[in-house]
Design an enzyme around this catalytic site. Sequence first.
Site, mmCIF file in Angstrom:
data_model
loop_
_atom_site.group_PDB
_atom_site.id
_atom_site.type_symbol
_atom_site.label_atom_id
_atom_site.label_comp_id
_atom_site.label_asym_id
_atom_site.label_seq_id
_atom_site.Cartn_x
_atom_site.Cartn_y
_atom_site.Cartn_z
ATOM 1 N N GLY A 236 7.266 4.806 8.458
ATOM 2 C CA GLY A 236 6.409 5.949 8.718
ATOM 3 C C GLY A 236 6.707 6.540 10.074
ATOM 4 N N SER A 237 5.724 7.241 10.626
ATOM 5 C CA SER A 237 5.957 7.946 11.879
ATOM 6 C C SER A 237 6.032 6.974 13.048
ATOM 7 C CB SER A 237 4.837 8.951 12.126
ATOM 8 O OG SER A 237 3.649 8.266 12.419
ATOM 9 N N THR A 238 6.735 7.393 14.099
ATOM 10 C CA THR A 238 6.822 6.575 15.297
ATOM 11 C C THR A 238 5.441 6.387 15.921
ATOM 12 O OG1 THR A 238 9.140 7.098 15.725
ATOM 13 C CG2 THR A 238 7.816 6.497 17.623
ATOM 14 N N LYS B 132 0.835 -1.200 0.000
ATOM 15 C CA LYS B 132 0.000 0.000 0.000
ATOM 16 C C LYS B 132 0.875 1.257 0.000
ATOM 17 C CE LYS B 132 -1.735 2.765 3.001
ATOM 18 N NZ LYS B 132 -1.862 4.072 2.354
ATOM 19 N N GLU C 210 10.263 0.914 10.436
ATOM 20 C CA GLU C 210 11.281 1.915 10.120
ATOM 21 C C GLU C 210 10.640 3.258 10.449
ATOM 22 O OE1 GLU C 210 14.586 1.337 9.732
ATOM 23 O OE2 GLU C 210 14.152 0.125 7.966
ATOM 24 N N GLY D 145 3.717 3.786 13.957
ATOM 25 C CA GLY D 145 4.435 2.537 14.193
ATOM 26 C C GLY D 145 4.011 1.880 15.497
ATOM 27 N N CYS E 103 13.631 10.428 7.166
ATOM 28 C CA CYS E 103 13.618 9.977 8.558
ATOM 29 C C CYS E 103 15.000 10.031 9.182
ATOM 30 C CB CYS E 103 13.037 8.574 8.662
ATOM 31 S SG CYS E 103 13.689 7.454 7.441
ATOM 32 N N GLU F 12 10.531 15.266 15.765
ATOM 33 C CA GLU F 12 10.865 15.169 14.356
ATOM 34 C C GLU F 12 10.034 16.179 13.565
ATOM 35 O OE1 GLU F 12 9.767 11.524 12.263
ATOM 36 O OE2 GLU F 12 11.697 11.610 11.232
#
Lengths: 282, 505
Positions: B260-262, B208, B282, B265, B316, B413
């Site tokens: 993607g973002s923490t 996706k 990641e 995640g 990232c 971030e």
Amino acid sequence: MSRLTVNKTYKLYIGGKFPRTESGRYYELKGKKGNLLANVSHGSRKDFRNAVVAARKSFRGWWEANAYLRGQILYRIAEILEGRAEQFEDELRAQGSTPAAARKEVLKAIDLFVHYAGWSDKFQALFSSVNPVASPHFNFSVPEPTGVVAAVAPERSGLLGLSSVIAPIIVGGNSGVVLASQSRPLCSVTLAEVINSSDLPGGVVNILTGMRDELLPHLSSHMDVNALLLCSDDPAEQKLVQGEAVENVKRVRLHPDAPLDESPYHILDFQEIKTTWHPVGV
Amino acid sequence: MPEGPGEGTAGSSAKRTTKKANSHDFVEGDCYAPAPENTDHVSLKRSYDLFIGGKWVRAPKKFETINPATEEVIAEVGEAGPKMVNRAVGAARDAYEKTWSKMPGRERGKYLYRLARLIQERSREFAVVETMDGGKPIRESRDIDLPLVAAHFFYYAGWADKLEYAFPGRKARPLGVAGQIIPWNFPLLMAAWKLAPALAAGNTVVLKPAETTPLTALLLAELIEEADFPPGVVNVITGAGRTGQNLVQHEGIDKVAFTGSTAVGKLIQKTLAGTGKRFTLELGGKAANIIFDDAPINQAVEGIVNGIFFNQGHVCCAGSRLFVQEGLVDTVVRKLKRRMESLVLGDPLDKNTDIGAINSPEQLTRIQGLVDSGREQGAKCWQSSQKIPGKGNWFKPTIFTDCAQSHRIVQEEVFGPVLAVQSFRTPEEALEKANNTPYGLSGGVWTDKGSKIFKITSQLRAGVLWANTFNKFDPSSPFGGYKESGMGREGGLHGLGAYVQLSGR
């Protein structure tokens, strides 16, 4: 007149010391005939947090100790274990093992420490790489310890299970906090005595006894624990631990409720791969 | 970082103009004549379907994908709902059981080699589409993204028949069906990072792409069709966070790979708790770039610029925290400002452009919010003086000085072209500050002294360290984070490990 036996007080092992639990609570461990084997420390959340502080404090020094030294210290653990084999056998028998099974378990635990002692300066070669990048750079990847690892030892194995959890964690340079088997806790305190006289810096291994269901959520959610090993066959425990581990993206390794086999891949489970680049040129 | 489950909604960007290209009003640079990349050779369809089981399947709902530099609609794509997700997972399962896992590794490898070649052939066209859809400078998509995409497939193609050499003492088997969720910052490259090792190891995939950058994944699906892959080995379903969420929750997948973002995640990690599904994450980063007073200064300044302004800072592993040894701060900041003034901001399709468009209005708002917080919390803000085009999403290269450890721009971030500068006296202080973050993805160190490099790189708690360089990538080089920057590695031998289960021989 017969001599009165001197009974052993079973305490926790935190930061190279043997404190009583701060909770002041104990649970009774009974033998097959209902006889009292020991009052076992009912470790608390606070004990666990103290153990994590001790583990974090010792981490850097242990990681930076050279691999040769780490190997010698693990081998030293095996040496001292060998000398105290009978005591461990007695404890295993008291907790329900047959004499033959107890003997076998102790010998296996000794040999396991010898096996992992040898890995201390070899697993890196197995899991490192020099990477042939398509640009003028020197590039290599090496394993480094994950940090502070919490572990829940197998419930069904008092000594071998505990040893098989501790060895791969510490040989790779991590420090650890281990929750011993609730129903077979005796060897954990004795193993702590062995570890304490092996030159392993205080705090690298911390051993708690206590109630598994009470401590599991705290082990899983602690923000300064980098990885967690759970030996369990219970899907509910697995889900709980994996769910609570999320807040600091803790690495969770699941293993059945049995001793881990001897394998460098168990060491790798608690390593991070670091890749370094540098330009090549004059 | 990018969208994932629980974020964003598809189809919310209606009522955009569909004017033809070349009508936008980019500001002309002072020193360079415009050099726009030709787009004539790009043939995009007006509308794209979902790629499931080797066929193009029409989704009941569609949403538009917008060029963030011109605000023009490029095409519309399908929004996969639960039914389509289910169908894609089913197709992947079929392909896994019937063909892909049974195929000799050598043959799987040959499919991947073939795909790598096709990508190389259509590389320029894909680079243009990547730039149109995502806003990154064509110089980057052409010279970095696309060559690395082909290289990744080429690299892992070679592993397919060599798995027995990869894990000493263990037998490696594929995991099954992998659900892969791709971010918007390197849309095709991150797809390649995930697809190549998964397919080489014998897994099948439902992929996706991100909501705002779906096009190159769909073009890749066309190539996969052209390469004659067995149907269902790769399925591409487009959609927003909800689609990704449905994929992660689907019982038929064995593995989730997410970049993607923490925050997202962690949601995924939570969702997967107790399911037995494997996952690699990641996630975000807040890399420290450390400059010692014995560093080659001009080279370091180039490295800082590349570290934070590459891809508008939508990276990232961006070097978003700069630590300069005391005494050197004024020199470095002065040189940095001068260099920032020379960056060309504007039309991403222009070959001179250094700073392209911010990927989406949402991301622009996020960046602006964090920059505002930096000002409010007392850091000193400086922005370069480039003019901003009239349309599209843009953000000027920005640096903050006088930053404190507690400032949000130091802790969080930004995922934009914003650099926070701090100073240090001793190596110990630099390490203490650099490691004082929940993230641990990457870091940089600049010094002429070799022993110092090894000391610093070994003590930085991060997965990728660049010494006297920054933001370099290669398929043979493992990439991934410590701590809250994720788990698992992508790239190299270690990246293969994320797609196999090991058992005794």
